[in-house]
Design a protein around this motif. Structure first.
Motif, short mmCIF file in Angstrom:
data_model
loop_
_atom_site.label_atom_id
_atom_site.label_comp_id
_atom_site.label_asym_id
_atom_site.label_seq_id
_atom_site.Cartn_x
_atom_site.Cartn_y
_atom_site.Cartn_z
N LEU A 117 -1.12 -19.29 3.34
CA LEU A 117 -0.82 -18.10 2.86
C LEU A 117 -1.89 -18.08 1.55
CD1 LEU A 117 3.16 -17.92 2.19
CD2 LEU A 117 1.79 -17.23 4.07
N ASP A 118 -2.44 -16.92 1.51
CA ASP A 118 -3.30 -16.58 0.40
C ASP A 118 -2.30 -16.09 -0.89
OD1 ASP A 118 -3.05 -14.05 0.40
OD2 ASP A 118 -5.25 -13.73 1.05
N PHE A 119 -3.14 -15.92 -1.92
CA PHE A 119 -2.40 -15.57 -3.22
C PHE A 119 -1.56 -14.29 -2.94
CE2 PHE A 119 -2.42 -14.82 -7.91
CZ PHE A 119 -1.74 -15.74 -8.37
N ASP A 120 -2.29 -13.43 -2.60
CA ASP A 120 -1.67 -12.02 -2.40
C ASP A 120 -0.49 -12.02 -1.23
OD1 ASP A 120 -3.10 -10.52 -4.18
OD2 ASP A 120 -5.03 -10.90 -2.76
N ASP A 121 -0.46 -12.97 -0.35
CA ASP A 121 0.40 -13.21 0.79
C ASP A 121 1.98 -13.53 -0.05
OD1 ASP A 121 -0.73 -12.51 2.97
OD2 ASP A 121 -1.61 -14.43 3.09
N ILE A 122 1.79 -14.20 -1.14
CA ILE A 122 3.11 -14.46 -1.79
C ILE A 122 4.11 -13.31 -2.04
CG2 ILE A 122 4.09 -15.50 -3.89
CD1 ILE A 122 1.52 -16.96 -4.25
N LEU A 123 3.28 -12.14 -2.46
CA LEU A 123 4.14 -10.93 -2.65
C LEU A 123 4.75 -10.42 -1.43
CD1 LEU A 123 1.78 -9.30 -5.51
CD2 LEU A 123 3.88 -10.88 -5.69
N LEU A 124 3.82 -10.08 -0.40
CA LEU A 124 4.07 -9.70 0.71
C LEU A 124 5.16 -10.38 1.62
CD1 LEU A 124 0.68 -8.34 2.60
CD2 LEU A 124 2.52 -6.92 1.72
N PHE A 125 5.02 -11.62 1.63
CA PHE A 125 6.03 -12.52 2.20
C PHE A 125 7.42 -12.53 1.51
CE2 PHE A 125 2.86 -13.79 4.98
CZ PHE A 125 3.19 -14.47 6.06
N THR A 126 7.42 -12.55 0.05
CA THR A 126 8.56 -12.22 -0.76
C THR A 126 9.40 -10.92 -0.40
OG1 THR A 126 7.63 -13.59 -2.46
CG2 THR A 126 9.62 -12.17 -2.97
N TYR A 127 8.45 -9.83 -0.31
CA TYR A 127 9.07 -8.42 -0.13
C TYR A 127 9.83 -8.20 1.22
CZ TYR A 127 9.55 -3.67 0.67
OH TYR A 127 10.21 -2.13 0.94
N SER A 128 8.97 -8.91 2.18
CA SER A 128 9.72 -9.04 3.58
C SER A 128 10.72 -9.82 3.80
CB SER A 128 8.41 -9.68 4.47
OG SER A 128 8.92 -9.64 5.96
N LEU A 129 10.75 -10.82 3.10
CA LEU A 129 12.04 -11.78 2.92
C LEU A 129 13.37 -11.03 2.41
CD1 LEU A 129 13.30 -14.70 3.30
CD2 LEU A 129 12.57 -15.08 0.77
N LEU A 130 12.99 -10.41 1.32
CA LEU A 130 14.21 -9.81 0.52
C LEU A 130 14.57 -8.60 1.33
CD1 LEU A 130 13.09 -10.33 -3.11
CD2 LEU A 130 14.80 -11.59 -1.94
N SER A 131 13.55 -7.90 2.06
CA SER A 131 14.06 -6.83 2.58
C SER A 131 14.86 -6.95 3.99
CB SER A 131 12.62 -5.93 3.18
OG SER A 131 12.17 -5.46 2.08
N LYS A 132 14.47 -8.23 4.67
CA LYS A 132 15.04 -8.39 5.82
C LYS A 132 16.15 -9.39 5.69
CE LYS A 132 10.56 -7.94 8.35
NZ LYS A 132 9.55 -8.75 9.04
N GLU A 133 16.28 -10.18 4.97
CA GLU A 133 17.62 -11.10 4.68
C GLU A 133 18.46 -10.74 3.60
OE1 GLU A 133 17.95 -13.56 7.03
OE2 GLU A 133 15.82 -13.37 7.85
N GLU A 134 19.35 -10.09 4.28
CA GLU A 134 20.42 -9.34 3.10
C GLU A 134 21.20 -10.34 2.38
OE1 GLU A 134 24.41 -6.51 3.09
OE2 GLU A 134 23.32 -6.79 5.05
#
Length: 358
Positions: free
Chosen positions: A205-222
């Motif tokens: 993951l690169d530095f900016d992926d941290i944000l994208l992956f966190t948003y995806s995780l919190l959006s999909k995993e209730e």
């Protein structure tokens, strides 16, 4: 435990407002850090909130360390979640690795040179000239895509590049105007997609992926989202004017009527990389607002002129800064031909001032 600090009335109000969302408007020199530290101490000492239930985000790791040192002087109960958003959200990713579309032992790509190497490989494969300008352009485009929450999956594949006529267009890159080859510009989507494919194959993951992956995780995993929502009793976000779209979206998912944002609506120097003070303006309309108006750092001359500039702005939250110091020297205005001339002048000025002190 430490020496008692005399707070002004606005700081006291901010420290004691512990329920509901809160906006603290604070420009440089208004005692912002002191207010944040005292608010934290109040939460853990007087309202028995556990340090593990408080998240405090800062703009740099140095700012986080400075804040921890100041908290140590006030209480033994040190914060568990304090640091930059990237460091805190990386921790969330590590804690929930089994829910990520990547192997748990993923590597974080932090060096710009490593990122550029991947881009060079992509350009070489596509038989595009490898120049510093081209590599820098694509690195910035990838960063902008990610900071605006645009996934590579959202973009169309590589367009037709057989242009007989090549035009140059003016764009803002890295805060400066640059002339961009139209053929290079059309490759942005392709390079972004290939870049992400390479990262995935390398389990990185690169530095900016941290944000994208966190948003995806919190959006999909209730269940994961609700865990953090229920366990974080207070979230304090410093430098809110510098948040990008993805960071704002993550906070929206995490907040549970417990979000305190601290920032300056008149300060926004990172728009070129996706930052916006939109969250501050939205909070001003919907939630309680406290303005730290007493400035302890700047002279009266400077504050009076700052107030004039603020008053002339089309988009602002009304405020009138007050000065606690004396008049000070007159302000000097100097014009420069370009960025290089300006930086050269500043560097030479600093050298002269340092020599005077020796």
């Amino acid at each position: 435990m430490g020496e008692k600090i005399q707070l002004n009335s606005e700081q006291i109000e901010a420290v004691n407002t512990i329920k509901g969302n809160l906006l603290i408007l604070a420009s440089a020199g208004t005692g912002k850090t002191t207010t944040i530290v005292e608010r934290y101490v109040n939460l853990v000492e007087n309202h028995k909130i556990n340090p593990e239930e408080i998240m405090m985000t800062t703009f740099t790791n140095k700012a986080a360390k400075d804040m921890i040192e100041k908290i140590k002087k006030k209480t033994k109960k040190l914060p568990a979640y304090i640091g930059t958003m990237h460091s805190l959200f990386l921790r969330i990713l590590r804690e929930n690795y089994d829910k990520l579309p990547i192997k748990p032992n993923f590597t974080l790509l932090t060096e710009e040179n490593d990122k550029n190497k991947i881009i060079k490989q992509i350009l070489k494969k596509k038989k595009i000239e490898i120049t510093n300008n081209n590599v820098s352009y694509f690195a910035n485009r990838i960063r902008i895509f990610k900071n605006r929450g645009i996934s590579h999956d959202d973009l169309e594949e590589n367009p037709d590049l057989d242009d007989k006529e090549i035009n140059f267009e003016e764009e803002i890159e890295g805060g400066e105007f640059v002339h961009v080859n139209s053929k290079i510009k059309k490759l942005s989507n392709y390079v972004y997609k290939e870049y992400q494919r390479t990262l995935k194959e390398s389990n990185m993951l690169d530095f900016d992926d941290i944000l994208l992956f966190t948003y995806s995780l919190l959006s999909k995993e209730e269940k994961i989202r609700e865990f953090y929502m229920n366990n974080l009793k207070s979230i304090m976000v410093d430098e809110a004017q510098d948040l990008n779209v993805v960071q704002r979206n993550i906070l929206e998912l995490l907040q549970n009527d417990n979000l305190c944002i601290i920032g300056d609506d008149c300060q926004n120097i990172y728009t070129w990389r996706g930052a916006s003070n939109e969250l501050i303006f939205n909070f001003d309309k919907a939630h309680k607002k406290i303005v730290l108006k007493d400035n302890y750092r700047s002279t009266k001359t400077l504050i009076e002129n700052i107030n004039r500039i603020i008053g002339s702005l089309a988009f602002k939250i009304d405020k009138n800064l007050q000065c606690t110091r004396e008049e000070g020297n007159k302000i000097k205005i100097k014009e420069f031909y370009d960025f290089e001339e300006e930086t050269s002048f500043i560097a030479n000025k600093v050298k002269r001032l340092l020599r005077k002190k020796e």
